[in-house]
Design a protein around this motif. Structure first.
Motif, PDB file in Angstrom:
ATOM      1  N   ARG A  86       3.394  -0.665  -5.964  1.00  0.00           N
ATOM      2  CA  ARG A  86       2.659  -0.751  -4.699  1.00  0.00           C
ATOM      3  C   ARG A  86       3.140  -1.937  -3.875  1.00  0.00           C
ATOM      4  O   ARG A  86       3.037  -3.095  -4.302  1.00  0.00           O
ATOM      5  CB  ARG A  86       1.160  -0.889  -4.971  1.00  0.00           C
ATOM      6  N   GLY A  87       3.667  -1.655  -2.697  1.00  0.00           N
ATOM      7  CA  GLY A  87       4.109  -2.718  -1.804  1.00  0.00           C
ATOM      8  C   GLY A  87       2.965  -3.243  -0.961  1.00  0.00           C
ATOM      9  O   GLY A  87       2.080  -2.496  -0.540  1.00  0.00           O
ATOM     10  N   LEU A  88       2.974  -4.559  -0.723  1.00  0.00           N
ATOM     11  CA  LEU A  88       1.975  -5.188   0.136  1.00  0.00           C
ATOM     12  C   LEU A  88       2.544  -5.597   1.485  1.00  0.00           C
ATOM     13  O   LEU A  88       1.822  -5.616   2.477  1.00  0.00           O
ATOM     14  CB  LEU A  88       1.389  -6.432  -0.546  1.00  0.00           C
ATOM     15  N   ALA A  89       3.829  -5.933   1.530  1.00  0.00           N
ATOM     16  CA  ALA A  89       4.425  -6.382   2.789  1.00  0.00           C
ATOM     17  C   ALA A  89       5.941  -6.286   2.696  1.00  0.00           C
ATOM     18  O   ALA A  89       6.520  -6.375   1.608  1.00  0.00           O
ATOM     19  CB  ALA A  89       4.013  -7.813   3.112  1.00  0.00           C
ATOM     20  N   ILE A 165      -6.328  -6.684   0.642  1.00  0.00           N
ATOM     21  CA  ILE A 165      -7.754  -6.521   0.895  1.00  0.00           C
ATOM     22  C   ILE A 165      -8.003  -5.383   1.876  1.00  0.00           C
ATOM     23  O   ILE A 165      -8.933  -4.591   1.718  1.00  0.00           O
ATOM     24  CB  ILE A 165      -8.346  -7.843   1.412  1.00  0.00           C
ATOM     25  N   ASN A 166      -7.161  -5.269   2.906  1.00  0.00           N
ATOM     26  CA  ASN A 166      -7.291  -4.170   3.870  1.00  0.00           C
ATOM     27  C   ASN A 166      -7.160  -2.808   3.196  1.00  0.00           C
ATOM     28  O   ASN A 166      -7.878  -1.872   3.519  1.00  0.00           O
ATOM     29  CB  ASN A 166      -6.234  -4.297   4.963  1.00  0.00           C
ATOM     30  N   GLY A 167      -6.185  -2.669   2.296  1.00  0.00           N
ATOM     31  CA  GLY A 167      -6.005  -1.420   1.566  1.00  0.00           C
ATOM     32  C   GLY A 167      -5.413  -0.286   2.365  1.00  0.00           C
ATOM     33  O   GLY A 167      -5.555   0.876   1.983  1.00  0.00           O
ATOM     34  N   SER A 168      -4.700  -0.609   3.458  1.00  0.00           N
ATOM     35  CA  SER A 168      -4.171   0.464   4.309  1.00  0.00           C
ATOM     36  C   SER A 168      -2.657   0.591   4.242  1.00  0.00           C
ATOM     37  O   SER A 168      -2.052   1.199   5.112  1.00  0.00           O
ATOM     38  CB  SER A 168      -4.586   0.220   5.760  1.00  0.00           C
ATOM     39  N   THR A 182      -4.212  -7.012  11.819  1.00  0.00           N
ATOM     40  CA  THR A 182      -5.534  -6.432  11.615  1.00  0.00           C
ATOM     41  C   THR A 182      -6.596  -7.476  11.963  1.00  0.00           C
ATOM     42  O   THR A 182      -6.285  -8.626  12.286  1.00  0.00           O
ATOM     43  CB  THR A 182      -5.714  -5.990  10.161  1.00  0.00           C
ATOM     44  N   ALA A 183      -7.867  -7.074  11.868  1.00  0.00           N
ATOM     45  CA  ALA A 183      -8.951  -8.022  12.145  1.00  0.00           C
ATOM     46  C   ALA A 183      -8.881  -9.225  11.216  1.00  0.00           C
ATOM     47  O   ALA A 183      -9.110 -10.363  11.638  1.00  0.00           O
ATOM     48  CB  ALA A 183     -10.304  -7.318  12.012  1.00  0.00           C
ATOM     49  N   LEU A 184      -8.535  -9.006   9.949  1.00  0.00           N
ATOM     50  CA  LEU A 184      -8.431 -10.129   9.016  1.00  0.00           C
ATOM     51  C   LEU A 184      -7.318 -11.077   9.426  1.00  0.00           C
ATOM     52  O   LEU A 184      -7.446 -12.305   9.275  1.00  0.00           O
ATOM     53  CB  LEU A 184      -8.198  -9.621   7.595  1.00  0.00           C
ATOM     54  N   ASP A 185      -6.208 -10.536   9.934  1.00  0.00           N
ATOM     55  CA  ASP A 185      -5.115 -11.383  10.407  1.00  0.00           C
ATOM     56  C   ASP A 185      -5.516 -12.141  11.673  1.00  0.00           C
ATOM     57  O   ASP A 185      -5.288 -13.353  11.789  1.00  0.00           O
ATOM     58  CB  ASP A 185      -3.869 -10.532  10.697  1.00  0.00           C
ATOM     59  N   THR A 323     -10.920   0.790   3.720  1.00  0.00           N
ATOM     60  CA  THR A 323     -10.168   0.812   4.970  1.00  0.00           C
ATOM     61  C   THR A 323     -10.219  -0.599   5.539  1.00  0.00           C
ATOM     62  O   THR A 323     -11.066  -1.408   5.144  1.00  0.00           O
ATOM     63  CB  THR A 323     -10.773   1.803   5.985  1.00  0.00           C
ATOM     64  N   PRO A 324      -9.340  -0.951   6.470  1.00  0.00           N
ATOM     65  CA  PRO A 324      -9.394  -2.301   7.036  1.00  0.00           C
ATOM     66  C   PRO A 324     -10.751  -2.592   7.661  1.00  0.00           C
ATOM     67  O   PRO A 324     -11.317  -1.740   8.356  1.00  0.00           O
ATOM     68  CB  PRO A 324      -8.281  -2.285   8.091  1.00  0.00           C
TER      69      PRO A 324
END
Length: 335
Positions: A86-89, A165-168, A182-185, A323-324
């Protein structure tokens, strides 16, 4: 008389394979793995060739897939076998990024960040460091990463943690900065230290003899997500006060006990979200799991989360998919 040649006449942007190959930019490729412990702290390692800390990982060898390189590097550096699909970035690091000496002729890099998951105490205890290169490991509070790591490495690690954490799906980064924040960013969550609440979890109402030092609420939207406040100035995330919004069906969920007092939690169903009264805070809807991952609740966090899910079921609300987190409009919402 014109000179004859066997070479076909060129048209438009046609190039020979050699010319096309020479026109392409060359970059390095690397892969790292983001691992957390059960308290949400990030694994960083010390190395014998630089002062700042690094995520486990390194260069992708010729002909090697990035995911295979990630698994190989963790095995070589920490002695732990694993598979990280699973890639994150995916980060593009420009050739002029600071920290690379000119004689290195750094051409730029594509760096893949993979999800190493949450390691148990047993798995952490199985780490075996090599005779050289890796001199130690630590689990760092996310907000401490900028002080421990190169600035670009810290930006990338925090962006990857927010993507988890976003999971998207994986975040696309340019020098550690998301191309589609995203909102978290945007709110910069996890840039300041989380407030620790490591006291044991006790279900039910707070006993009459025990002073209540804090009251907060798990306030459920109809889709099963809960209301979360994020301070715009610091990125700190916390649950709202239980009476902060119109709600129904409030029940005492439980409390944290520490230093002779209680941090009480209430569960209720939101009937609306009122217009924003304090511009210092953003209001988000997030899954209970995301709230826990943005908090430092210690081992009892699992017990509190189980109580939250039981309350959600009691309120006849669905289990929300990850979802984010969604930032709510200033004018509020009604259902």
């Amino acid at each position: 008389m014109p000179q004859l040649t066997d070479e076909p006449e060129r048209a438009g942007t046609w190039m020979t394979p050699e010319e096309y190959g020479a026109s392409r930019a060359a970059v390095w490729t690397a892969a790292v793995v983001l691992v957390t412990d059960p308290d949400g702290r990030v694994l960083v390692q010390s190395v014998d060739y630089r002062a700042d800390r690094l995520l486990p990982g390194g260069a992708v060898d010729a002909g090697e897939a990035p995911a295979a390189a990630a698994a190989r590097e963790v095995r070589e550096e920490l002695g732990v076998d694993g598979h990280y699909p699973r890639g994150l970035a995916v980060d593009w690091i420009p050739a002029d990024a600071p920290g690379f000496p000119p004689e290195m002729r750094f051409p730029g890099e594509i760096l893949h960040v993979y999800d190493g998951g949450t390691w148990t105490a047993e798995r952490i205890g199985s780490v075996r460091l090599p005779a050289q290169e890796i001199t130690g490991i630590d689990f760092a509070e996310p907000a401490d990463l900028p002080a421990l790591m190169d600035p670009g490495d810290a930006r990338r690690a925090l962006a990857a943690l927010r993507a988890r954490i976003n999971g998207s799906g994986p975040a696309l980064l340019e020098d550690g900065r998301p191309t589609n924040p995203t909102a978290l960013d945007r709110l910069g969550v996890l840039r300041t230290r989380r407030t620790p609440q490591h006291g044991p979890w006790r279900p039910g109402p707070v006993p009459a003899h025990l002073p209540v030092r804090e009251r907060s609420g798990w306030l459920f939207a109809p889709d099963g997500r809960v209301l979360l406040l994020v301070a715009r100035a610091t990125g700190a995330a916390h649950l709202p006060a239980p009476a902060a919004q119109p709600a129904t069906g409030a029940v005492p969920l439980g409390y944290r006990y520490a230093d002779g007092g209680a941090a009480a939690r209430t569960a209720a169903r939101l009937t609306a979200v009122a217009p924003a009264a304090d511009p210092a805070y953003a209001r988000l809807l997030a899954t209970p799991e995301q709230v826990r991952e943005l908090s430092d609740w210690g081992p009892a966090g699992r017990e509190e989360l189980a109580a939250v899910h039981a309350a959600r079921a009691q309120l006849c609300l669905p289990a929300p998919p990850r979802t984010p987190p969604t930032e709510l409009p200033e004018q509020g919402l009604r259902w």
